[in-house]
Design a protein around this motif. Structure first.
Motif, PDB file in Angstrom:
ATOM      1  N   VAL A 150      46.918  61.301  34.520  1.00  0.00           N
ATOM      2  CA  VAL A 150      47.197  60.216  35.452  1.00  0.00           C
ATOM      3  C   VAL A 150      45.980  60.000  36.351  1.00  0.00           C
ATOM      4  N   SER A 151      45.576  58.743  36.511  1.00  0.00           N
ATOM      5  CA  SER A 151      44.451  58.403  37.380  1.00  0.00           C
ATOM      6  C   SER A 151      44.863  58.508  38.843  1.00  0.00           C
ATOM      7  N   HIS A 152      43.875  58.567  39.736  1.00  0.00           N
ATOM      8  CA  HIS A 152      44.163  58.669  41.177  1.00  0.00           C
ATOM      9  C   HIS A 152      44.998  57.481  41.644  1.00  0.00           C
ATOM     10  N   LEU A 153      44.669  56.283  41.224  1.00  0.00           N
ATOM     11  CA  LEU A 153      45.495  55.093  41.450  1.00  0.00           C
ATOM     12  C   LEU A 153      45.735  54.482  40.079  1.00  0.00           C
ATOM     13  N   HIS A 154      46.853  54.848  39.461  1.00  0.00           N
ATOM     14  CA  HIS A 154      47.119  54.545  38.057  1.00  0.00           C
ATOM     15  C   HIS A 154      47.689  53.140  37.860  1.00  0.00           C
ATOM     16  N   GLY A 155      48.668  52.777  38.673  1.00  0.00           N
ATOM     17  CA  GLY A 155      49.301  51.473  38.505  1.00  0.00           C
ATOM     18  C   GLY A 155      50.208  51.138  39.662  1.00  0.00           C
ATOM     19  N   ILE A 156      50.827  49.958  39.574  1.00  0.00           N
ATOM     20  CA  ILE A 156      51.778  49.546  40.611  1.00  0.00           C
ATOM     21  C   ILE A 156      53.031  48.983  39.953  1.00  0.00           C
ATOM     22  N   LEU A 157      54.149  49.197  40.609  1.00  0.00           N
ATOM     23  CA  LEU A 157      55.432  48.604  40.242  1.00  0.00           C
ATOM     24  C   LEU A 157      55.718  47.493  41.238  1.00  0.00           C
ATOM     25  N   GLN A 158      56.091  46.313  40.718  1.00  0.00           N
ATOM     26  CA  GLN A 158      56.434  45.182  41.568  1.00  0.00           C
ATOM     27  C   GLN A 158      57.871  44.787  41.264  1.00  0.00           C
ATOM     28  N   PHE A 159      58.721  44.773  42.287  1.00  0.00           N
ATOM     29  CA  PHE A 159      60.138  44.481  42.133  1.00  0.00           C
ATOM     30  C   PHE A 159      60.428  43.055  42.570  1.00  0.00           C
ATOM     31  N   SER A 160      61.255  42.360  41.806  1.00  0.00           N
ATOM     32  CA  SER A 160      61.761  41.056  42.219  1.00  0.00           C
ATOM     33  C   SER A 160      63.274  41.067  42.018  1.00  0.00           C
ATOM     34  N   ALA A 161      63.924  39.978  42.338  1.00  0.00           N
ATOM     35  CA  ALA A 161      65.379  39.914  42.214  1.00  0.00           C
ATOM     36  C   ALA A 161      65.843  40.054  40.770  1.00  0.00           C
ATOM     37  N   SER A 162      65.021  39.645  39.810  1.00  0.00           N
ATOM     38  CA  SER A 162      65.469  39.626  38.420  1.00  0.00           C
ATOM     39  C   SER A 162      64.763  40.607  37.493  1.00  0.00           C
ATOM     40  N   HIS A 163      63.662  41.218  37.930  1.00  0.00           N
ATOM     41  CA  HIS A 163      62.938  42.101  37.021  1.00  0.00           C
ATOM     42  C   HIS A 163      61.974  43.027  37.763  1.00  0.00           C
ATOM     43  N   ILE A 164      61.431  43.968  36.996  1.00  0.00           N
ATOM     44  CA  ILE A 164      60.420  44.897  37.503  1.00  0.00           C
ATOM     45  C   ILE A 164      59.183  44.738  36.629  1.00  0.00           C
ATOM     46  N   ASP A 165      58.030  44.561  37.251  1.00  0.00           N
ATOM     47  CA  ASP A 165      56.759  44.494  36.534  1.00  0.00           C
ATOM     48  C   ASP A 165      55.971  45.754  36.808  1.00  0.00           C
ATOM     49  N   TYR A 166      55.286  46.254  35.787  1.00  0.00           N
ATOM     50  CA  TYR A 166      54.355  47.368  35.957  1.00  0.00           C
ATOM     51  C   TYR A 166      52.966  46.858  35.587  1.00  0.00           C
ATOM     52  N   VAL A 167      51.989  47.146  36.436  1.00  0.00           N
ATOM     53  CA  VAL A 167      50.611  46.745  36.186  1.00  0.00           C
ATOM     54  C   VAL A 167      49.745  47.999  36.162  1.00  0.00           C
ATOM     55  N   ASP A 168      49.130  48.283  35.017  1.00  0.00           N
ATOM     56  CA  ASP A 168      48.173  49.386  34.902  1.00  0.00           C
ATOM     57  C   ASP A 168      46.875  48.926  35.559  1.00  0.00           C
ATOM     58  N   LEU A 169      46.333  49.729  36.438  1.00  0.00           N
ATOM     59  CA  LEU A 169      45.145  49.344  37.211  1.00  0.00           C
ATOM     60  C   LEU A 169      43.844  49.851  36.580  1.00  0.00           C
ATOM     61  N   GLY A 170      43.778  49.809  35.246  1.00  0.00           N
ATOM     62  CA  GLY A 170      42.569  50.211  34.548  1.00  0.00           C
ATOM     63  C   GLY A 170      42.463  51.701  34.353  1.00  0.00           C
ATOM     64  N   SER A 171      43.585  52.391  34.221  1.00  0.00           N
ATOM     65  CA  SER A 171      43.560  53.840  34.038  1.00  0.00           C
ATOM     66  C   SER A 171      42.852  54.194  32.740  1.00  0.00           C
ATOM     67  N   ALA A 172      42.269  55.361  32.697  1.00  0.00           N
ATOM     68  CA  ALA A 172      41.513  55.798  31.522  1.00  0.00           C
ATOM     69  C   ALA A 172      42.408  56.094  30.333  1.00  0.00           C
ATOM     70  N   ASN A 173      43.646  56.536  30.570  1.00  0.00           N
ATOM     71  CA  ASN A 173      44.533  56.964  29.495  1.00  0.00           C
ATOM     72  C   ASN A 173      45.674  56.011  29.193  1.00  0.00           C
ATOM     73  N   GLY A 174      45.739  54.880  29.875  1.00  0.00           N
ATOM     74  CA  GLY A 174      46.836  53.948  29.657  1.00  0.00           C
ATOM     75  C   GLY A 174      48.117  54.432  30.305  1.00  0.00           C
ATOM     76  N   SER A 175      49.199  53.688  30.075  1.00  0.00           N
ATOM     77  CA  SER A 175      50.491  54.001  30.702  1.00  0.00           C
ATOM     78  C   SER A 175      51.583  54.066  29.661  1.00  0.00           C
ATOM     79  N   ILE A 176      52.511  54.992  29.844  1.00  0.00           N
ATOM     80  CA  ILE A 176      53.705  55.104  29.016  1.00  0.00           C
ATOM     81  C   ILE A 176      54.907  54.990  29.949  1.00  0.00           C
ATOM     82  N   LEU A 177      55.759  54.016  29.694  1.00  0.00           N
ATOM     83  CA  LEU A 177      56.950  53.827  30.531  1.00  0.00           C
ATOM     84  C   LEU A 177      58.186  54.129  29.729  1.00  0.00           C
TER      85      LEU A 177
END
Length: 71
Positions: free
Chosen positions: A44-71
């Protein structure tokens, strides 16, 4: 954001789980202690990604991590 979002985190590395709650968005994810969700895996990178919540869904944005993201 007025409602509470519950996030269940399971670590494949350690086999541990934790239940976190948030009433703000976005939520930062990474290894650094300043993140809302702190993950200790060396993949996991120091700042790996962010979760953004809305009324209808959740978005995950990878912030350029070296190893990618698995959700």
């Amino acid at each position: 954001m007025s409602e509470t979002i519950y996030l269940h985190i399971h670590s494949r590395d350690t086999g541990t789980s934790q239940l976190l709650s948030f009433n703000h968005s976005p939520v930062s994810v990474g290894r650094n202690l300043c993140n809302d969700v702190v993950l200790t895996s060396p993949y996991v990178s120091h700042l790996h990604g962010i979760l953004q919540f809305s009324a209808s869904h959740i978005d995950y944005v990878d912030l350029g991590s070296a190893n990618g993201s698995i959700l």
